[in-house]
Structures are given as C-alpha cells and as structure tokens.
Design a protein around this motif. Structure first.
Motif, short mmCIF file in Angstrom:
data_model
loop_
_atom_site.label_atom_id
_atom_site.label_comp_id
_atom_site.label_asym_id
_atom_site.label_seq_id
_atom_site.Cartn_x
_atom_site.Cartn_y
_atom_site.Cartn_z
N UNK A 99 0.73 -1.15 0.09
CA UNK A 99 0.05 0.12 0.04
C UNK A 99 0.72 1.28 -0.19
N UNK A 100 0.25 2.29 -0.42
CA UNK A 100 0.80 3.68 -0.41
C UNK A 100 -0.28 4.77 0.09
N UNK A 101 0.20 5.80 0.50
CA UNK A 101 -0.81 6.75 0.81
C UNK A 101 -1.31 7.65 -0.49
N UNK A 102 -2.61 7.56 -0.67
CA UNK A 102 -3.07 8.37 -1.83
C UNK A 102 -3.30 9.76 -1.43
N UNK A 103 -3.07 10.87 -2.16
CA UNK A 103 -3.34 12.18 -2.22
C UNK A 103 -4.64 12.56 -2.61
N UNK A 104 -5.19 13.70 -1.94
CA UNK A 104 -6.49 14.14 -2.42
C UNK A 104 -6.32 15.07 -3.55
N UNK A 105 -6.85 14.66 -4.65
CA UNK A 105 -6.59 15.37 -5.97
C UNK A 105 -7.83 16.33 -5.99
N UNK A 106 -7.46 17.49 -5.34
CA UNK A 106 -8.66 18.46 -5.07
C UNK A 106 -9.24 18.95 -6.29
N UNK A 107 -8.55 19.16 -7.21
CA UNK A 107 -9.46 19.85 -8.52
C UNK A 107 -10.09 18.65 -9.32
N UNK A 108 -9.81 17.56 -9.23
CA UNK A 108 -10.77 16.55 -10.17
C UNK A 108 -11.64 15.91 -9.04
N UNK A 109 -11.23 15.85 -7.75
CA UNK A 109 -12.30 15.43 -6.79
C UNK A 109 -13.50 16.35 -6.57
N UNK A 110 -13.08 17.53 -6.49
CA UNK A 110 -14.41 18.69 -6.09
C UNK A 110 -15.13 18.19 -5.10
N UNK A 111 -14.68 18.07 -3.92
CA UNK A 111 -15.30 17.70 -2.72
C UNK A 111 -16.06 16.17 -2.50
#
Length: 257
Positions: A99-111
């Motif tokens: 496993x690895x830590x995913x990052x929050x892709x703010x601009x594609x996730x949009x909340x």
C-alpha cells in the motif's frame, strides 16, 4: 527503482491520486487495523501535542504551523508534515507493504472525497463546505477552496521559499481543513480524520513540484529549528528535502490529469 548512497536497490513508493486509486478495499481495512492497534491514535496525538511557555502561553510543541508559531512555523510547515506523512505511511505499510498513501486530488475530486467519503477514521463526522462556527443549515461559505489555476500557480511558482510556504499554508491548506469541517477544522485534532493525511499529501506533492523548479531554495533553518521533532536526528530539514533519496521511504507522485 533507485539506488541509495550505499548502492542498495529500493523501490520508490508511488502515491496516487484518490480519484484513480484502486486499493481502497485494502487501504481502509489497513487503516482500521492501525486504529485497532492504537497506532493511528498515537500518530494523531503527535499533532495535538502542546507545551506551556514560561509566561503561561500554550503553544504547539512541534512548531509546525506559521499561523501558530510565526516565521519559524512557516518554515517548518512543509518539511515537518513531510516527515509526518512518512511516519504514517510506514505504519500503513507495516500492515500491508503493497500500500501507499493516496493524495487528495482537489481539482478532480471537487469535494466528493472519493474513497473515504464514508470513512472518517477517528473523527465522528464531517461538515463539508462550512467554516468553523457556521450554522450547519446555512449556505454560507460553501465555496470550494481550490482550482486548477491555483494549483498550477503553486506548482510553477519560481521564487523564495518563505512567501511560497506561507501562502501555501494559507489558502489551499487551511482552506481545505476548514472546508472539510468536523475534526479537520480543529488544528490540534485534524489528523483524526483520514482525509488529513491525503490533504497533506496533496500539499506535499505541490512542494515537491516546486522544489524541481527552485533547486537552490531551502527553508533556511538551523540548530534545533531544523530538527523535525519528535523524530530526533532521523528527520531534519536537510535529510527530508528530496523525496527520491529517502531509501525505503522514497516516493513519487502520480500527476493529476
């Protein structure tokens, strides 16, 4: 794969964005196992640690935020949290080394907070889109905190470290904490929410991008200020600087699309 200074081979960990991450069925149980072992709470308490100054002022023990600790905190903000993410990822990989830590892709996730939308770790709940103290029934202050233009501005910024880290700690970092709400809006207990680690990985990715454009820029801290407590001499401003030269902890980021 890479070679360290002793010529030993290491596999670089790849941190993917949450919108494409395909290991959620393994990630969530691994975090749940960390919680059951008490590891998650121990890590979260590091962020909450405080100390009392001789004059009675209560401050963050580890001096990792400029908003709480002035210029020193702004300079420590990025490297300290990089060390913190590595400490979390080590514990995660102790449960499942794939496993690895995913990052929050703010601009594609949009909340949407894909992958953890109903998974809060130690936090009881979230209140997305509302600043601290705003009535949960109100429509105020629900504006999304990020944009592709803003992210690209920080990635491509060419200039001094101090204004870069100070600005980054403000709008996208602080704005993200407040937007999520719940424990995330309280600096002391924000790591209770699993999105904290993903949010800070997104900040760290931007810093890593910025570092490639500004190779001579550093935090310019020395002595005790350069030691990223509570990890002693293992993590310092200097030895945490390059994410590709961290031995078994080396990592890279999948770029947003």
């Amino acid at each position: 794969m890479m070679l360290d200074q002793q010529g030993e081979e290491h596999m670089t960990i790849n941190r993917k964005r949450n919108v494409t991450y395909d290991r959620w069925p393994e990630f969530r149980p691994a975090v749940t196992a960390m919680i059951a072992k008490g590891t998650y709470e121990r890590l979260a308490r590091i962020h909450a640690a405080q100390k009392i100054e001789p004059d009675g002022l209560v401050r963050s023990q580890h001096r990792m935020h400029g908003a709480m600790f002035g210029p020193t905190g702004y300079r420590r903000f990025l490297p300290w949290h990089r060390a913190y993410l590595i400490a979390f990822e080590r514990e995660l990989r102790a449960i499942d080394s794939s496993l690895s830590l995913p990052y929050w892709d703010w601009d594609n996730d949009q909340g949407r907070m894909l992958g953890v939308e109903n998974f809060f770790a130690l936090s009881p709940a979230r209140n997305p889109g509302l600043a601290p103290g705003v009535d949960a029934q109100s429509t105020e202050d629900r504006a999304w905190f990020s944009s592709e233009a803003q992210t690209q501005f920080y990635e491509n910024y060419t200039g001094d470290y101090y204004p870069f880290t100070r600005s980054l700690e403000g709008r996208p970092h602080g704005g993200g904490h407040n937007w999520v709400g719940g424990d995330m809006s309280n600096p002391r207990i924000s790591p209770n929410d699993i999105i904290f680690w993903m949010h800070h990985a997104a900040v760290d990715r931007i810093w890593a991008k910025w570092q490639t454009n500004n190779p001579g820029e550093r935090a310019f801290l020395s002595g005790n200020d350069a030691r990223l407590d509570p990890w002693g001499s293992e993590f310092t401003i200097d030895n945490i600087d390059d994410i590709s030269k961290l031995g078994d902890d080396s990592y890279s980021y999948e770029d947003p699309v």
